[in-house]
Design a protein around this motif. Structure first.
Motif, short mmCIF file in Angstrom:
data_model
loop_
_atom_site.label_atom_id
_atom_site.label_comp_id
_atom_site.label_asym_id
_atom_site.label_seq_id
_atom_site.Cartn_x
_atom_site.Cartn_y
_atom_site.Cartn_z
N PHE A 1 3.86 -7.71 -36.38
CA PHE A 1 5.33 -7.70 -36.44
C PHE A 1 5.94 -8.07 -35.10
CE2 PHE A 1 4.52 -3.55 -34.90
CZ PHE A 1 5.63 -3.17 -34.19
N GLN B 1 8.38 4.57 -36.82
CA GLN B 1 7.79 3.30 -37.26
C GLN B 1 6.45 3.06 -36.57
OE1 GLN B 1 11.09 0.78 -36.20
NE2 GLN B 1 11.85 0.64 -38.30
N HIS C 1 2.95 2.81 -38.46
CA HIS C 1 2.32 1.49 -38.38
C HIS C 1 0.90 1.57 -37.83
CE1 HIS C 1 2.27 -2.85 -38.00
NE2 HIS C 1 1.78 -2.71 -36.79
N SER D 1 16.94 -2.27 -39.77
CA SER D 1 16.05 -1.22 -40.27
C SER D 1 14.61 -1.69 -40.34
CB SER D 1 16.52 -0.75 -41.65
OG SER D 1 16.62 -1.85 -42.51
N GLU D 2 14.39 -3.00 -40.27
CA GLU D 2 13.00 -3.46 -40.30
C GLU D 2 12.42 -3.45 -38.88
OE1 GLU D 2 13.10 -7.77 -41.39
OE2 GLU D 2 15.20 -7.27 -41.71
N TYR E 1 11.04 -4.45 -35.44
CA TYR E 1 11.23 -5.57 -34.52
C TYR E 1 10.93 -5.10 -33.11
CZ TYR E 1 15.59 -3.37 -33.03
OH TYR E 1 16.50 -2.48 -32.53
#
Lengths: 313, 339
Positions: free
Chosen positions: B6, B31, B35, B197-198, B200
């Motif tokens: 990502f 996250q 992840h 919200s994703e 990055y």
């Protein structure tokens, strides 16, 4: 130690080979040191070889050993080769730290040497971190903290023992007690008794660190317990430092009795006396090691120096 | 390396969702932990119900949030040892002042570990600390010290000023294979801003231009950047405001390009002045672009003494947006402004 030892011939010879490698390499370093081919401060461990051999023979490559400044012996016992060691001392790119570390900063992660530190005490905490990583990942490796008697005066030693004990971490604390902090005897630098203090945090065993078989036996029990999930252990290994704190000269404040204090003399006498090895065999081992050291020095001498551009990379 | 999956950079916020700086940090940690199972957090009171001023409250992976004794020095070594043994630790300090008891580990160990062994290994370790003034907190609970950490080779120093930067830079720091000191000003925690919200990341070492102008370059980070922006907007000043976001590596090219356009430089550095970040920027710009300067460069920040407690003294000690505006205005009028 007075208790009788039981040991196989193979184990005895392997312990001896490790100790002799450390001794002979150290003596060669001392002999060459005045010629300035090694531009790095060296802290030799002549007289302390049994601690390195006796403990590291129980360790696997996956076990993470964190050393202080007196690196050579335990690093070799853990698996660092003579070539990358001498090349590092000679400041060459083929050194284990590519010429950036010198004697005090040896690196060989494939053999479980993630690095060593020249600030007394601090690397103890790193070994506890390795133990935490093993616990969190549910993996079977140990953190091994290797330090001298003077490191027990540093706060980080207690912070580390406390945390290892609180979490029951798989960590072996090895105190290689040569009785001196540079030139300060323990009576001057420590009001505490090392074993009494270590026992506050974890099971602690004292061992004669000039006796390879006794050290090997004590380390075996401690490490087996840690691997079985028994939490941290402390080994207090009393030994003698024959050389000055730093450099190639003999220490003028330590009295050495070769019969009583020499770990190699003791093990060789035991192996011969018990019929496990002959004098000729032992002499042959010494010759082989000498040849390996010759090879390492030739390798180091022929290796290139780092180029200044590496500082900009 | 799951982190490569990502490696995505947004030039600017793209969504309309507004969250606080605190929640942006929390989301980044959540996250990262989801992840990558190697990510864990450790620190004094890291696991208590307040969750480090809320930035780690109610995390899903509680088993990877470890409280510690008050042993910051050894715990830094523990985090380093874990980083060398397969994990990606986040060591968190409730105040940067507490972190100073670990300076041996931070400077001698964490910062030097890669250089000491010929840069053969990775040290994926993030050290978070909350910095800056509180409310009458005095000299030992109000420091910033980003310049001090940047002084030591081997440390990246990240000082996000917006929620968007907080998440993106935190994830980039956790993904980085070298040690990062990540400093969060406590007065930014309640600020809100757009945050995707994703997943990055934002690049470490790339400045952000917060305001475009032609007559003065202001370099400011963290809370100082927000104060400078307030000053510029409230007074309508013709100022280029550059937030370096990472003190180290420093995006000097961006700063120099701006100064060559404006001819004037002010650094707002909420830290001690002597040998600090502000001094570094002024020195670097003077060395590389002396001819572009039409006026002596200016540094604004703290006096060279410990923080006071009394509100009256605090109001004198700490710069404010209004004082920044006055200094900028004076500079734009060609007046000599004292650092």
């Amino acid at each position: 130690m007075t208790r009788p030892h039981t040991i196989t011939r193979e184990r005895g010879l392997r312990l001896l080979r490790t100790m002799r490698t450390i001794r002979q390499a150290s003596e060669r370093i001392a002999a060459l040191y005045p010629t300035n081919v090694m531009e790095t401060p060296v802290h030799l461990c002549i007289g302390q070889e049994a601690v390195a051999a006796g403990i590291c023979h129980h360790l696997q490559d996956r076990d993470q050993l964190f050393l202080g400044h007196r690196t050579h012996g335990p690093a070799m016992a853990k698996g660092l080769g003579l070539r990358p060691l001498f090349a590092e001392l000679y400041g060459r790119t083929t050194g284990c730290s590519r010429g950036f570390g010198g004697s005090m900063h040896l690196y060989d992660p494939e053999h479980g040497l993630p690095g060593s530190s020249a600030i007394v005490g601090g690397s103890i905490a790193l070994a506890v971190g390795a133990g935490l990583a093993a616990q969190l990942q549910k993996q079977d490796f140990l953190g091994v903290a290797w330090f001298g008697d003077a490191a027990t005066n540093a706060g980080v030693c207690y912070e580390s023992m406390n945390f290892a004990a609180l979490r029951g971490l798989p960590v072996l604390f090895v105190c290689e007690d040569n009785g001196y902090s540079n030139v300060m005897p323990k009576s001057v630098h420590s009001a505490h008794d090392i074993e009494t203090l270590a026992k506050v945090f974890m099971p602690t065993v004292a061992v004669d660190g000039t006796d390879a078989l006794a050290t090997f036996a004590a380390a075996g029990e401690a490490i087996a317990s840690i691997r079985q999930g028994g939490g941290p252990r402390f080994l207090h290994c009393q030994t003698k430092r024959w050389m000055k704190h730093q450099g190639h000269e003999k220490c003028d404040i330590v009295t050495v009795d070769r019969e009583r204090d020499c770990p190699i003399h003791k093990l060789e006498a035991f192996l011969r006396g018990s019929g496990l090895a002959s004098g000729a065999e032992l002499a042959q081992t010494a010759c082989e090691i000498e040849a390996a050291i010759d090879d390492a020095i030739a390798f180091a001498s022929a290796s290139p120096f780092p180029t200044p551009e590496l500082l900009e990379a | 390396m799951p982190w490569s999956r990502f490696d995505r950079t947004y030039e600017a916020p793209t969504g309309g969702r507004q969250i606080t700086y605190c929640d942006a940090l929390r989301e980044g940690i959540e996250q990262a932990m989801s992840h990558d199972p190697r990510v864990f957090a450790i620190g004094l009171d890291a696991d208590d119900k307040f969750g480090v001023f809320g930035s780690m409250r109610d995390l899903t992976h509680k088993d990877r949030v470890l409280g510690t004794p008050i042993s910051e020095n050894a715990m830094t070594g523990v985090a380093l040892g874990a980083a060398l043994s397969g994990l990606r630790p986040i060591h968190v300090h409730l105040r940067v002042d507490f972190m100073l008891t670990a300076m041996d580990q931070i400077v001698n160990y964490v910062a030097k570990w890669q250089d000491m062994f010929g840069r053969q290994g990775k040290v994926p370790l993030v050290i978070r600390a909350i910095v800056g003034r509180g409310w009458g907190c005095g000299a030992q609970h109000s420091q910033t010290l980003h310049g001090w950490f940047a002084h030591s080779p081997g440390l990246k120093v990240v000082t996000p000023s917006t929620p968007y930067d907080a998440t993106g830079l935190l994830l980039a720091s956790i993904a980085d294979d070298s040690p990062v000191v990540f400093l969060e000003h406590r007065w930014l925690y309640k600020n809100t801003g757009e945050v995707p919200s994703e997943l990055y990341t934002l690049p470490l070492g790339k400045a952000n231009v917060l305001h475009r102008g032609e007559r003065l370059t202001v370099v400011a980070n963290s809370l100082a950047a927000m104060h400078a922006l307030t000053a510029i907007e409230q007074h309508g000043l013709d100022v280029d405001l550059i937030d370096p976001r990472t003190i180290k590596p420093l995006d000097l090219d961006n700063i120099i390009a701006s100064v060559q356009r404006t001819g004037r430089l002010m650094v707002v550095d909420y830290d001690f002045p002597f040998g600090g970040f502000g001094a570094e920027v002024v020195a670097a710009v003077t060395e590389r672009s002396f001819d572009a300067l039409r006026q002596p460069p200016v540094r604004l920040g703290f006096p060279d003494r410990g923080m006071p407690s009394s509100g009256v003294l605090e109001r004198t000690y700490y710069p404010t947006p209004e004082r920044l505006a006055q200094a900028m205005t004076s500079m734009l009028l060609g007046e000599v402004v004292r650092s």
